[in-house]
Scaffold this active site. Structure first.
Site, mmCIF file in Angstrom:
data_model
loop_
_atom_site.group_PDB
_atom_site.id
_atom_site.type_symbol
_atom_site.label_atom_id
_atom_site.label_comp_id
_atom_site.label_asym_id
_atom_site.label_seq_id
_atom_site.Cartn_x
_atom_site.Cartn_y
_atom_site.Cartn_z
ATOM 1 N N SER A 130 26.090 54.914 13.062
ATOM 2 C CA SER A 130 25.320 54.631 14.280
ATOM 3 C C SER A 130 25.917 53.569 15.186
ATOM 4 O O SER A 130 25.378 53.327 16.277
ATOM 5 C CB SER A 130 23.881 54.238 13.912
ATOM 6 O OG SER A 130 23.121 55.386 13.625
ATOM 7 N N LYS A 185 26.478 54.528 18.772
ATOM 8 C CA LYS A 185 25.499 54.345 19.849
ATOM 9 C C LYS A 185 25.934 53.263 20.834
ATOM 10 O O LYS A 185 25.475 53.250 21.984
ATOM 11 C CB LYS A 185 24.130 54.016 19.262
ATOM 12 C CG LYS A 185 23.490 55.168 18.481
ATOM 13 C CD LYS A 185 22.109 54.791 17.966
ATOM 14 C CE LYS A 185 21.407 55.957 17.277
ATOM 15 N NZ LYS A 185 21.941 56.238 15.940
ATOM 16 N N SER A 200 17.801 52.264 16.617
ATOM 17 C CA SER A 200 18.794 53.278 16.233
ATOM 18 C C SER A 200 18.193 54.685 16.313
ATOM 19 O O SER A 200 18.347 55.499 15.409
ATOM 20 C CB SER A 200 19.344 53.018 14.826
ATOM 21 O OG SER A 200 20.607 53.644 14.662
#
Length: 501
Positions: free
Chosen positions: A108, A111, A321
């Site tokens: 993640s 991102k 997230s």
């Protein structure tokens, strides 16, 4: 505080001071002597966290950083595969690299790239529209998805400040007047391609993400509950149709009158809905003033609700997230670049926008916007270059908006349970029950986690007040995530505690 540290905040709290009074036994015939109330002794304020960088702080050295973290980077908990990078934000100097140029699964932390690309492409104030237009048939209303994953049904939505279907329904009812709505058509054609990304087979049904469509409510959640965080519920198999059914109910239309289709071309002169049509054009009254379009004319805009600004959407995406939100934002980058609003189009567009910012994208491979795909491959040095550029006042907005969404160690988002004292829980489940460790409140970073993968990328201040950007990507971690997360926390805490000179 200068531009460079505008993102920083000082979090100050206090505690109540107990007052101790003597116990008195009072008889009805006795008048007690007055008892003086002791003056409370004020407690010292807690130490400030997330303080601004000191522009005059001594610069750390590469040797100092190496001495502080080299052994920690080679911890057994990482499984032997790690890409690590540390950069001095003040100078842009690379202070440390351990396989930092080696592409690694970022999970993640991807991102961060998605957030940077969408802010650079559209700007922090841009909003996403969900529109209702008149359909081709009498009594038909078309709900047109604009790619806003945070859209809510009503005030009980999952995302704060989201646009709402109940408010859109009120606009439609007012616009149509006595005209009865008899059918709702859902147009989610803005996004193309597969609704599931190049993910592991167990991802789509995991509750962490669902099908990615241009129209959904609450990120596609069936039963949204913000208290449960990211994995709050299972997701709709057809989130666009589910949103249409919810909208129909608000308009008094039964679910069996909801279909997937397309909106007619927009009424001429109406720039909000895009396109033009010969049908329903404005006419001119005898005074020469254009009359408003007939609200029943096919394509006439009946209502519109807007998402929060992109800056807030990026903040929400990073701190929680949220995967559906990340994929929706990545497609907005694709639309800006003229690419198909698909996984492949979003990846190509994100790569192009970040390359235009001067970031080294040659070794990077992007497969999705959320980081759920193991096909993503990023060098740690790319992430520290991005963070350093975002913190550079010369780069200006909009990339500085990334910092508002970075979780704070031991405090918020996906780092709330991290940076804890004591032995790590192998599962990580009981982490928040342990007391805060030395890095709590002083590290701000994006987490990343897949089975066998743990990552952390963000900012930390040295003991001398120097701001460092770091990225730690590991992809051969044992199944239990607790020790690897603890080891990541120890690396960044070592940077916090050293002058690194």
């Amino acid at each position: 505080m200068g531009k460079k540290t505008a993102w920083a905040a000082t979090i100050v709290g206090g505690s109540l001071v107990a007052l101790v009074a003597a116990a008195l036994v009072v008889r009805p015939w006795e008048v007690p002597e007055p008892v003086a109330t002791p003056t409370p002794t004020p407690e010292p304020p807690p130490a400030a966290v997330l303080t601004g960088a000191d522009a005059g702080a001594p610069a750390p050295t590469a040797d100092g950083v190496r001495d502080a973290i080299d052994e920690l980077v080679e911890a057994a908990a990482f499984g032997g595969a790690i890409s690590a990078s540390v950069v001095d934000v003040g100078t842009g100097e690379q202070l440390y690299s351990y396989e930092g140029a080696t592409p690694t699964i970022p999970a993640s932390t991807t991102k961060l790239l998605t957030g940077a690309a969408v802010l650079a492409a559209h700007g922090p104030a841009h909003q996403l529209a969900t529109v209702a237009v008149a359909g081709a048939e009498p009594g038909e209303v078309v709900l047109v998805g604009g790619g806003d994953p945070t859209l809510a049904i009503d005030a009980d939505g999952f995302f704060p400040g989201a646009a709402r279907l109940d408010q859109l329904a009120e606009q439609v009812t007012e616009a149509l007047g006595d005209t009865q709505v008899s059918q709702v058509t859902v147009d989610s054609s803005l996004f193309t391609g597969p609704v599931h990304g190049p993910w592991d087979d167990d991802i789509p049904g995991s509750g962490f993400v669902g099908p990615i469509t241009a129209l959904m409510t609450d990120g596609g959640r069936i039963d949204p509950d913000p208290a449960q965080g990211q994995r709050s519920s299972l997701r709709w198999e057809e989130p666009d149709l589910a949103a249409g059914v919810a909208f129909a109910e608000l308009l008094g239309v039964s679910a069996d009158q909801v279909t997937i289709g397309s909106a007619p071309p927009a009424v001429a002169g109406d720039g909000d809905s895009g396109g033009q049509s010969d049908q329903g054009e404005s006419t001119t009254d005898p005074t020469g003033t254009p009359a408003p379009p007939d609200p029943a004319a096919p394509g006439a805009v009946l209502g519109q609700v807007m998402s929060p600004p992109l800056l807030r959407l990026v903040e929400t995406m990073l701190v929680t997230s949220d995967n559906a939100l990340a994929e929706g934002l990545a497609r907005q980058v694709a639309l800006h670049q003229g690419e198909p609003a698909s996984f492949a189009g979003a990846a190509a567009a994100t790569t192009a926008v970040l390359a235009e910012l001067g970031l080294p994208m040659a070794a990077a491979e992007i497969a999705d916007g959320s980081g759920l795909s193991r096909d993503n491959q990023l060098p740690a040095e790319l992430l520290t270059d991005l963070l350093a550029q975002a913190a550079d006042p010369a780069a200006g907005e909009p990339l500085a908006g990334l910092f508002a969404g970075l979780p704070v160690a031991g405090w918020s988002g996906t780092l709330a349970g991290r940076y804890r004292a004591g032995e790590p829980d192998p599962t990580g489940v009981e982490a928040e029950l342990r007391p805060a460790g030395p890095g709590a409140g002083a590290v701000r970073a994006k987490t990343g986690s897949l089975t066998g993968v743990n990552a952390l990328a963000g900012l930390v201040m040295t003991a001398d007040g120097r701001l460092l950007a770091f990225a730690l990507l590991t992809e051969e971690v044992p199944v239990a995530p607790g020790p690897a997360r603890q080891a990541l926390d120890e690396v960044t805490t070592a940077l916090l505690e050293c002058g690194c000179r």
